[in-house]
Design an enzyme around this catalytic site. Structure first.
Site, mmCIF file in Angstrom:
data_model
loop_
_atom_site.group_PDB
_atom_site.id
_atom_site.type_symbol
_atom_site.label_atom_id
_atom_site.label_comp_id
_atom_site.label_asym_id
_atom_site.label_seq_id
_atom_site.Cartn_x
_atom_site.Cartn_y
_atom_site.Cartn_z
ATOM 1 N N CYS A 36 101.944 64.980 -4.786
ATOM 2 C CA CYS A 36 100.679 64.257 -4.741
ATOM 3 C C CYS A 36 99.586 64.957 -5.534
ATOM 4 O O CYS A 36 99.698 66.128 -5.868
ATOM 5 C CB CYS A 36 100.171 64.181 -3.294
ATOM 6 N N CYS A 84 94.953 62.956 -2.390
ATOM 7 C CA CYS A 84 95.778 61.985 -1.659
ATOM 8 C C CYS A 84 95.375 61.908 -0.195
ATOM 9 O O CYS A 84 95.185 62.923 0.472
ATOM 10 C CB CYS A 84 97.265 62.352 -1.777
ATOM 11 N N CYS A 100 104.136 60.299 -5.378
ATOM 12 C CA CYS A 100 103.629 59.571 -4.209
ATOM 13 C C CYS A 100 103.280 58.136 -4.598
ATOM 14 O O CYS A 100 102.693 57.892 -5.656
ATOM 15 C CB CYS A 100 102.396 60.305 -3.696
ATOM 16 N N CYS A 139 98.987 57.894 -4.072
ATOM 17 C CA CYS A 139 98.011 58.458 -5.024
ATOM 18 C C CYS A 139 98.481 58.427 -6.476
ATOM 19 O O CYS A 139 97.704 58.723 -7.376
ATOM 20 C CB CYS A 139 97.643 59.886 -4.623
#
Length: 192
Positions: free
Chosen positions: A38, A42, A69, A72
């Site tokens: 991430c 995030c 992810c 994000c």
């Protein structure tokens, strides 16, 4: 090459837990237990610090087999649904004996419960709950065959705290109660 320990600073940790967007582009963090990486901003569930690895570039995280992810989008690309569901099923396969809810799975896989449910069913042909139940019953069958542990002990070891529910679910999935299943297997082994 720097190690994870030297890369993780209190400043970076604070950026992660406070979702500080000013650190985006400075570093990326990956969570070992989920296999996802991430941006610092995030909004996903805060991981345990011991499970976090720090990377200077997204390419490094990708090279180490971490996946971006869905929430994000650290590579600014959307993770393909089949890859996302592979992350979720891998997590379930490793952690089937823990309390797994749709909300929890969505949180650890960085998605929404509704989207996870819909996408999981489209990709696998079953809901996350049906998948979890199948994994748990599969492991229960192995334990019934390979051990002489009590039904209640097996239920707990596959993540089902309610023994009557376990017995009902086992019969629904196999056509037999756990004790009937064990007896039929033992008779077959003796006669086979």
């Amino acid at each position: 090459m720097e190690t994870d320990r030297t890369l993780m600073t209190d400043e970076k940790w604070e950026a992660i837990i406070s979702n500080d967007a000013s650190y985006n582009g400075e570093f990326f963090y990956a969570v070992k237990t989920t296999g996802i990486f991430c941006k610092p901003s995030c909004k996903s569930r805060v991981p345990k610090r011991d499970n976090v690895r720090i990377f200077q570039h997204a390419e490094q995280a990708l090279a180490e087999q971490f996946r971006p992810c869905k929430r994000c989008k650290p590579t600014n690309e959307r993770l393909p649904d089949h890859e996302w569901i592979a992350v979720v099923t891998k997590y379930i396969d490793k952690n089937f004996n823990e309390k797994l809810t749709l909300e929890f799975l969505a949180e650890v896989s960085h998605g929404s419960p509704y989207h996870l449910h819909r996408t999981f069913k489209r990709i696998t042909g079953q809901t996350p709950v049906e998948y979890i139940q199948g994994i748990r019953i599969g492991h229960a069958k192995e334990l019934l065959i390979q051990t002489d542990r009590a039904t209640s002990e097996i239920a707990l070891s596959v993540g089902l705290q309610n023994v009557p529910y376990f017995i009902t679910l086992f019969k629904k999935k196999t056509g037999y109660t756990p004790l009937e299943f064990r007896r039929i297997y033992e008779e077959g082994a003796r006669n086979g």
